[in-house]
Scaffold this active site. Structure first.
Site, PDB file in Angstrom:
ATOM      1  N   ASP A   1       0.864  -1.174   0.000  1.00  0.00           N
ATOM      2  CA  ASP A   1       0.000   0.000   0.000  1.00  0.00           C
ATOM      3  C   ASP A   1       0.902   1.226   0.000  1.00  0.00           C
ATOM      4  O   ASP A   1       1.732   1.389   0.889  1.00  0.00           O
ATOM      5  CB  ASP A   1      -0.860  -0.063   1.270  1.00  0.00           C
ATOM      6  CG  ASP A   1      -1.770   1.143   1.425  1.00  0.00           C
ATOM      7  OD1 ASP A   1      -1.662   2.101   0.624  1.00  0.00           O
ATOM      8  OD2 ASP A   1      -2.578   1.128   2.369  1.00  0.00           O
ATOM      9  N   ILE A   2       0.739   2.077  -0.968  1.00  0.00           N
ATOM     10  CA  ILE A   2       1.653   3.216  -1.099  1.00  0.00           C
ATOM     11  C   ILE A   2       1.554   4.164   0.101  1.00  0.00           C
ATOM     12  O   ILE A   2       2.529   4.819   0.455  1.00  0.00           O
ATOM     13  CB  ILE A   2       1.414   3.969  -2.432  1.00  0.00           C
ATOM     14  CG1 ILE A   2       2.658   4.778  -2.804  1.00  0.00           C
ATOM     15  CG2 ILE A   2       0.179   4.834  -2.391  1.00  0.00           C
ATOM     16  CD1 ILE A   2       2.696   5.237  -4.239  1.00  0.00           C
TER      17      ILE A   2
ATOM     18  N   GLY B   1      -9.667   4.887  -5.932  1.00  0.00           N
ATOM     19  CA  GLY B   1      -8.353   4.280  -6.176  1.00  0.00           C
ATOM     20  C   GLY B   1      -7.291   4.737  -5.208  1.00  0.00           C
ATOM     21  O   GLY B   1      -7.544   4.941  -4.013  1.00  0.00           O
ATOM     22  N   VAL B   2      -6.096   4.946  -5.730  1.00  0.00           N
ATOM     23  CA  VAL B   2      -4.962   5.298  -4.886  1.00  0.00           C
ATOM     24  C   VAL B   2      -5.139   6.729  -4.352  1.00  0.00           C
ATOM     25  O   VAL B   2      -4.733   7.043  -3.227  1.00  0.00           O
ATOM     26  CB  VAL B   2      -3.640   5.095  -5.665  1.00  0.00           C
ATOM     27  CG1 VAL B   2      -3.398   6.156  -6.693  1.00  0.00           C
ATOM     28  CG2 VAL B   2      -2.465   4.988  -4.717  1.00  0.00           C
ATOM     29  N   ASP B   3      -5.799   7.594  -5.114  1.00  0.00           N
ATOM     30  CA  ASP B   3      -6.093   8.970  -4.706  1.00  0.00           C
ATOM     31  C   ASP B   3      -6.932   8.962  -3.420  1.00  0.00           C
ATOM     32  O   ASP B   3      -6.607   9.643  -2.434  1.00  0.00           O
ATOM     33  CB  ASP B   3      -6.853   9.646  -5.862  1.00  0.00           C
ATOM     34  CG  ASP B   3      -6.923  11.162  -5.753  1.00  0.00           C
ATOM     35  OD1 ASP B   3      -6.261  11.714  -4.854  1.00  0.00           O
ATOM     36  OD2 ASP B   3      -7.637  11.766  -6.578  1.00  0.00           O
TER      37      ASP B   3
ATOM     38  N   SER C   1      -2.417   5.829 -14.072  1.00  0.00           N
ATOM     39  CA  SER C   1      -3.342   5.579 -15.194  1.00  0.00           C
ATOM     40  C   SER C   1      -3.763   4.118 -15.366  1.00  0.00           C
ATOM     41  O   SER C   1      -4.603   3.820 -16.218  1.00  0.00           O
ATOM     42  CB  SER C   1      -2.784   6.072 -16.551  1.00  0.00           C
ATOM     43  OG  SER C   1      -2.808   7.478 -16.624  1.00  0.00           O
TER      44      SER C   1
ATOM     45  N   GLY D   1      -5.409   2.174 -13.405  1.00  0.00           N
ATOM     46  CA  GLY D   1      -6.624   1.770 -12.689  1.00  0.00           C
ATOM     47  C   GLY D   1      -7.852   2.313 -13.384  1.00  0.00           C
ATOM     48  O   GLY D   1      -8.183   1.903 -14.502  1.00  0.00           O
ATOM     49  N   VAL D   2      -8.504   3.272 -12.714  1.00  0.00           N
ATOM     50  CA  VAL D   2      -9.725   3.892 -13.247  1.00  0.00           C
ATOM     51  C   VAL D   2      -9.501   4.421 -14.671  1.00  0.00           C
ATOM     52  O   VAL D   2     -10.397   4.341 -15.516  1.00  0.00           O
ATOM     53  CB  VAL D   2     -10.162   5.057 -12.321  1.00  0.00           C
ATOM     54  CG1 VAL D   2     -11.348   5.815 -12.897  1.00  0.00           C
ATOM     55  CG2 VAL D   2     -10.502   4.532 -10.936  1.00  0.00           C
ATOM     56  N   TYR D   3      -8.327   4.942 -14.939  1.00  0.00           N
ATOM     57  CA  TYR D   3      -8.061   5.542 -16.257  1.00  0.00           C
ATOM     58  C   TYR D   3      -7.790   4.509 -17.355  1.00  0.00           C
ATOM     59  O   TYR D   3      -7.624   4.885 -18.521  1.00  0.00           O
ATOM     60  CB  TYR D   3      -6.915   6.556 -16.167  1.00  0.00           C
ATOM     61  CG  TYR D   3      -7.322   7.902 -15.578  1.00  0.00           C
ATOM     62  CD1 TYR D   3      -8.633   8.166 -15.199  1.00  0.00           C
ATOM     63  CD2 TYR D   3      -6.388   8.920 -15.410  1.00  0.00           C
ATOM     64  CE1 TYR D   3      -9.007   9.389 -14.649  1.00  0.00           C
ATOM     65  CE2 TYR D   3      -6.754  10.159 -14.871  1.00  0.00           C
ATOM     66  CZ  TYR D   3      -8.072  10.386 -14.496  1.00  0.00           C
ATOM     67  OH  TYR D   3      -8.433  11.598 -13.973  1.00  0.00           O
TER      68      TYR D   3
END
Ligand code: APR
Length: 301
Positions: free
Chosen positions: A12-13, A34-36, A118, A120-122
């Site tokens: 996990d970042i 996501g990560v955001d 990019s 993931g969702v992108y």
């Protein structure tokens, strides 16, 4: 400048105790999924407040900027915006990495952790997203010491490991394009699998002189240079030319055309070319990706 060490960590970042973690943000920079979402949750509400203050208009695609890291173990968050697959370009994804590392250099950060921006969702295909990341790291000329790609899943971790293994041969193949572009069209490639089938072998020839004799068993060492994800094809071409200052450039447009087409297949598939291997039927030409069935005709004589 020594290029950074590039490695992968599964995890996990938000937990990484590095100088800076990179966030795959939206252009508005107001949080998301996501990560955001994970970064905003772990950093606490101060991060959103700082985003609003410092980035009232957000960031363009491919851009990057920093905030402090609030409750995270890192010191900074570098926010970048990747392109949406099908809408943005690969070079914007390369820029997202390169610009993030420029920001890291401004901050004096030595260790930086990236998610797969990019991917993931992108919707960016993951293997291409990984290699675009490598290209951005190489292009940045950063003085960061270590770049860590953090991926939450085992599958993505394996893909990054495979890409790290493949990138040295890929850089050799790309450096041959650079040699051709510099007018050294007599640079020629031979490539195949070792008899055990364990190693890819590639040699670059200038006339009858072998300037690179590489096997994947050598790891990153190419003719005495460490060639990794953080190395540009230009830097490798410079190294080879410095080793052979007496070579005579020759024109060979038919060969360079053939090679351009081969490399296009290689870069599209991230698969290495094979001209020889045990039990390999070369009748239909070279194969791109051992066992793939994707063939490219033999080079012109
Ligand atoms: N640590 C590391 N990697 C993570 C984590 C985490 N905690 N959570 C998700 N990831 C991975 C995903 O598995 C994916 O491979 O990060 C990668 C990037 O996925 P996204 O977060 O979806 O980022 P991206 O594809 O760039 O899309 C950005 O999504 O959340 C929104 O606001 C964001 O609009 C923006 C868009």
């Amino acid at each position: 400048m020594t290029p950074p060490l590039v490695r992968v960590v599964r995890g996990d970042i938000t937990q990484q105790a590095v100088d800076a973690i990179v966030n795959a943000a939206s252009p508005q920079m107001r949080g998301g999924g996501g990560v955001d979402g994970a970064i905003h949750r772990a950093a606490g509400p101060g991060l959103l407040r700082e985003n609003i203050e410092r980035f009232p208009h957000g960031l363009p695609v491919g851009g990057a900027g920093w905030t402090t890291a609030h409750e995270l173990p890192a010191s900074w968050v570098i926010h970048t915006v990747g392109p949406v697959y099908g809408r943005g370009s690969r070079s914007q994804l390369v820029d997202a990495y390169a610009n993030s590392l420029r920001v890291a250099d401004e901050l004096g950060a030595e260790t930086v952790a990236f998610p797969l921006v990019s991917a993931g969702v992108y919707g960016w295909p993951r293997v291409d997203a990984i290699h675009a990341g490598f290209d951005g790291i190489a292009a940045s000329g950063t003085s960061v010491r270590e770049v860590i790609l953090v991926t939450p899943t085992e599958e993505a971790t394996h893909e990054v490991e495979a890409a790290l293994w493949r990138v040295t041969p890929l850089r050799i193949l790309q450096s041959m394009r650079v040699l051709h572009e510099r007018g050294i069209e007599n640079a020629r490639l031979t490539a195949g699998m070792s008899p055990s089938g364990m190693y890819w072998r590639g040699s670059v020839w200038l006339g009858d002189r072998e300037v690179v004799g590489y096997t994947t068993g050598n790891g990153p060492d190419v003719a005495g240079m460490d060639v990794t994800a953080a190395t540009t094809p230009d830097a490798l071409a410079d190294h080879l030319l410095a080793l052979h200052p007496d070579l005579t450039p020759e024109r060979d447009p038919a060969y360079t055309q053939w090679y351009r087409e081969l490399l296009a297949l290689v870069e599209e598939r991230y698969a290495l070319p094979i001209a020889f291997a045990d039990y390999f039927d070369a009748t239909d030409g070279w194969e791109v990706g051992w066992g793939s069935g994707v063939r490219h005709p033999h080079p012109p004589e």
